[in-house]
Scaffold this active site. Structure first.
Site, PDB file in Angstrom:
ATOM      1  N   GLU A   1      -1.687   1.510 -12.937  1.00 22.63           N
ATOM      2  CA  GLU A   1      -1.129   2.588 -12.117  1.00 22.63           C
ATOM      3  C   GLU A   1      -1.796   2.438 -10.768  1.00 22.63           C
ATOM      4  O   GLU A   1      -2.899   2.908 -10.550  1.00 22.63           O
ATOM      5  CB  GLU A   1      -1.413   3.930 -12.782  1.00 22.63           C
ATOM      6  CG  GLU A   1      -0.520   5.020 -12.236  1.00 22.63           C
ATOM      7  CD  GLU A   1      -1.006   5.531 -10.887  1.00 22.63           C
ATOM      8  OE1 GLU A   1      -0.692   4.888  -9.858  1.00 22.63           O
ATOM      9  OE2 GLU A   1      -1.699   6.557 -10.877  1.00 22.63           O
TER      10      GLU A   1
ATOM     11  N   GLU B   1      -3.439   2.613  -0.004  1.00 19.22           N
ATOM     12  CA  GLU B   1      -4.551   2.184  -0.861  1.00 19.22           C
ATOM     13  C   GLU B   1      -4.572   0.664  -1.052  1.00 19.22           C
ATOM     14  O   GLU B   1      -5.590   0.110  -1.463  1.00 19.22           O
ATOM     15  CB  GLU B   1      -4.556   2.858  -2.243  1.00 19.22           C
ATOM     16  CG  GLU B   1      -4.633   4.370  -2.179  1.00 19.22           C
ATOM     17  CD  GLU B   1      -4.709   5.016  -3.553  1.00 19.22           C
ATOM     18  OE1 GLU B   1      -5.387   4.469  -4.451  1.00 19.22           O
ATOM     19  OE2 GLU B   1      -4.080   6.075  -3.735  1.00 19.22           O
TER      20      GLU B   1
END
Lengths: 384, 384
Positions: free
Chosen positions: B144, B153
């Site tokens: 994930e 990110e």
């Protein structure tokens, strides 16, 4: 995944190591910049500090009511930020001011100096004060280096370094002295934070039940570490507060005094103190302790201030500062009475993961007026 | 001084360089840990993600409705966090699961695995997936890795690295596909943020006047950089929002599709897209754009999913996720009508100061139904 750079509840709690409590590593300059200095590169943050009238008035008066320390002299401003202290030093008559700033705020400081027609006096230097070099020693070091409860941020280390390298033997420190204070307080914050903690745990138990019933995974084993994490956050982390003087229930005590001219890094790396405070309010609740600081501008013995100035961050009805006070709460407040004596042992050291954050160990023994021991406890807090 | 580790308005905005816009430096691992990974070492943060039912249901169903992909197979979980996906993989019949986690959360994952009696199957390895070594290649990579607007990110880089090193040629990716979406929206956020910005500037002017009159320093030269800083914060920084589907005023468009089995770092380092969207609401205001993503669990062509699962973070009345949507606002909304056509050019690249944050350049040309050009603009946004 979803990380929060702008700080979830604890998102900003940064660790330089693996968080596993290993021994303190040497400071990684890049990490230190990312975690610490970068904050100071924003004008909104400079504006916050420049809007603190107590802070501003103290430095302004310290400089302009003691022009004899500045007139015709050389000055070093450590961490000049927007450049305000350097500009005042020049306006007070300094011959030359070196204004050192680690972040890109240096560019703004340079622009401000120029706009105020002082570029022939104030020289802005971008760099860490540990790394830069000056062409001469200085008569005055001025700096606004104080963090929460005085020592958070560990910026005084840089001032010490600057002093030992660049201050003339006859030089003066602005400020010249500093003190840390601690006092027993009452506060409904203790109950509120205990409620928050209890709420977080109730929420965890629901969550854990749901994960088990919906997704077949037993989370129980994480209940204890989750409780520890939450306790650290809600109970053990010192809280910013603007205390009312009436919340102070015993004599405030000085836990550290410092002469900025002679202080060493080793004396501030770990602060140890044993003091006592007497409860001076009838039948009240000891909910925790408030910690604050003050600094004085006294010049030096051989070359004193003409006008002594003090900057205090003590609880006050009128004069609050952006520093406020740091509050260390007791999750279970204790009933105390007038005359009860608190023997307080404080050890403040730097966090292993980040030398700019602090850990505080508080020992407290409560004795009744009669001398009869009543209760004692030991708590650990974190100044984050 | 007073720095805020827990994030003042922009306190958490960390920069790896001097913030002066220098060229992108190679990633400093320690800085990256302090800025990014550390967030994931808190259980409260894991709990937030584990409480996202849309996220959880999608992965849970993807695994348990496609047991043929897991039964008797080897699995690698990249960034296992609390270990939930690794545990599910084991419960779905995996022979062996390698669960890699960079932070000390690995200890909690290990405890959770043991408490659920799966330590003979799930091996938790603490380390970056780039650094660790496995004794065998795997049949499945589950992870994930999605951030805001999919790519914030930059964690998919690590998944690509894991895939290229450890996935068997016949292996399957969970999820297997991903898409980024963009749609024109109406939102009172645009007005609100514009008001906030105007308020901040009014406040600055008062502040500047006070500093001049009380402290004799002219701050005018900093007005422009302050305005730029505030504009970046209030207007140009993408905002988290849980949009209502009714706020979407034109056809949502896909700006990026990705096959997780073949995607490369270079194709996600910079995403370029030209799409068009048609306003499908009468007389409304274009206040900005909403960006979101979805991922699919389809298996691979030669070894498809038995049950195809999708996880979407699109605006929804019922099913909001912790990702929400990213909103890019226009400080001056534009009146548009049904049938108006928006030609949208999007370039999303990584921030020079921090490769996990994003910069988005949006070009928009508005044409009326008749084809007559109406207006065009170009804006830069930051996903922080």
């Amino acid at each position: 995944m979803r990380s929060s750079y702008n700080g979830g509840a604890m998102g900003g709690r940064a660790a330089g190591t693996d968080g596993g409590g290993r021994a303190s590593a040497p400071v990684d300059k890049e990490v230190d910049y990312a975690q610490y200095f970068c904050t100071y590169s924003f004008l909104y943050h400079q504006k916050d500090m420049l809007s603190d009238r107590v802070r501003m008035d103290a430095y302004f008066n310290a400089v302009f009511e003691n022009k004899h320390h500045f007139s015709g002299k050389t000055v070093l401003d450590v961490g000049t930020g927007s450049g305000i202290l350097a500009i005042w030093s020049a306006q007070a008559g300094a011959r030359k001011v070196y204004a050192v700033e680690a972040t890109s705020m240096a560019d703004h400081a340079r622009a401000l100096v120029k706009a105020n027609n002082l570029e022939h006096i104030v020289e802005v230097i971008q760099g860490s004060v540990e790394d830069i070099s000056l062409p001469e020693k200085v008569d005055v070091i001025i700096s606004e280096w104080m963090g929460y409860f005085l020592l958070r941020e560990s910026m005084f280390d840089s001032v010490i370094c600057a002093r030992d390298r660049w201050l003339k033997p006859t030089g003066v420190m602005y400020p010249s002295h500093a003190r840390m204070w601690l006092a027993p307080i009452k506060s409904n914050m203790a109950d509120r934070k205990k409620n928050d903690f209890d709420g977080a745990m109730a929420d965890w138990h629901n969550f854990s039940d749901e994960i088990k019933s919906y997704y077949g995974v037993d989370m129980d084993v994480l209940t204890k570490p989750f409780a520890e994490e939450q306790e650290k956050y809600y109970i053990q982390t010192a809280m910013w507060n603007d205390l009312n003087p009436q919340q102070i229930i015993g004599t405030p005590t000085i836990v550290k005094e410092m002469d900025c001219l002679t202080a060493t890094v080793s004396e501030i790396e770990e602060v140890r103190s044993n003091v006592s405070s007497v409860i001076n309010v009838e039948n009240t609740r000891l909910c925790g302790f408030g910690g604050w600081f003050d600094v004085q501008f006294l010049g030096r013995k051989e070359d004193p201030a003409q006008q002594e100035i003090e900057l205090t961050t003590a609880p006050s009805e009128q004069h609050c500062t952006h520093w406020g006070q740091q509050v260390f709460i007791l999750s279970s407040p204790i009933n105390v009475g007038e005359g009860d004596n608190l023997n307080l042992g404080l050890v403040m050291s730097r966090s292993k993961e980040n030398h700019r954050l602090m850990e505080v160990e508080l020992n407290c023994e409560i004795k009744e007026v009669s001398g009869k021991p009543r209760e004692s406890f030991k708590k650990t807090y974190f100044i984050e």
